[in-house]
Write a protein that holds these residues in place. Structure first.
Motif, short mmCIF file in Angstrom:
data_model
loop_
_atom_site.label_atom_id
_atom_site.label_comp_id
_atom_site.label_asym_id
_atom_site.label_seq_id
_atom_site.Cartn_x
_atom_site.Cartn_y
_atom_site.Cartn_z
N GLY A 1 0.80 -1.22 0.00
CA GLY A 1 0.00 0.00 0.00
C GLY A 1 0.84 1.27 0.00
N GLU A 2 0.29 2.30 -0.61
CA GLU A 2 0.98 3.59 -0.69
C GLU A 2 1.03 4.30 0.66
N ASP A 3 -0.06 4.22 1.42
CA ASP A 3 -0.13 4.89 2.72
C ASP A 3 -0.26 3.89 3.85
N SER A 4 0.45 2.76 3.72
CA SER A 4 0.43 1.75 4.78
C SER A 4 1.79 1.08 4.87
N VAL A 5 2.02 0.48 6.03
CA VAL A 5 3.26 -0.26 6.25
C VAL A 5 2.94 -1.39 7.23
N LEU A 6 3.60 -2.51 7.05
CA LEU A 6 3.48 -3.61 7.99
C LEU A 6 4.83 -3.72 8.68
N LEU A 7 4.84 -3.53 9.99
CA LEU A 7 6.07 -3.57 10.77
C LEU A 7 6.23 -4.95 11.41
#
Length: 181
Positions: free
Chosen positions: A57-63
């Motif tokens: 996603g452009e405005d997401s991140v999975l940490l």
């Protein structure tokens, strides 16, 4: 023992993240920790398409939180107006109770401020999960008073074992930008 390392997930991590989330919330393996939803829902909690959408996603991140090669925790951050949505939060049942969740949440908070200058983190929790809501409240989250319906009939989120499930919305202010390293 190697300390906890945080990093951003890539497409190569999707299958491992799905397995981690499933182990923390569904089925018999989840009963090894305290975050299980096995008495409320059966079936899947997430899938590769959902996790892949967050990763790409452009405005997401999975940490991710790792110790050596072991994936111990994960969480999703998504830009949400002036705040950040915090979700897909899971810690391996075998590692729960060791502070990994608190450290991952603190890292996510700092990332939301660093990436988007987020003023708050917001999340949803199944209303019937009083123990989990209380844990989040101890970490500074508060109920907003908003509720959201559970997606009955959409098996991507599991098969409910009761007919009264719904989500409560929780929110907490993030650290100010000056407090973030």
């Amino acid at each position: 023992m190697t300390d906890l390392v945080f990093r951003e997930a890539t497409a190569a991590d999707v299958a491992a993240v799905v397995a981690l989330v499933e182990s923390a919330y569904r089925g018999e393996p989840s009963r090894g920790g305290w975050t299980t939803e096995a008495d409320l829902l059966e079936g899947q909690r997430t899938d590769a398409a959902g996790i892949g959408a967050v990763v790409g996603g452009e405005d997401s991140v999975l940490l991710l939180a790792q110790r050596g090669e072991d994936l111990l925790g994960c969480c999703e951050l998504r830009r949400a107006g002036e705040g950040g949505y915090f979700g897909t939060f899971a810690v391996s049942p075998a590692a729960q109770g060791g502070g990994i969740g608190r450290r991952l949440l603190a890292h996510a908070d700092a990332e939301a401020v660093r990436r988007w200058r987020s003023a708050f983190l917001e999340m949803t929790v199944i209303a019937q999960r009083g123990d989990l809501i209380a844990w989040y409240e101890r970490l500074g989250f508060a109920r907003t008073g908003d509720r959201k319906p559970f997606p009955y009939g959409d098996e991507r989120f599991g098969r409910p074992l009761r007919d009264d499930l719904e989500f409560v919305v929780l929110r907490r202010p993030t650290a100010t930008p000056a407090q973030v390293p």
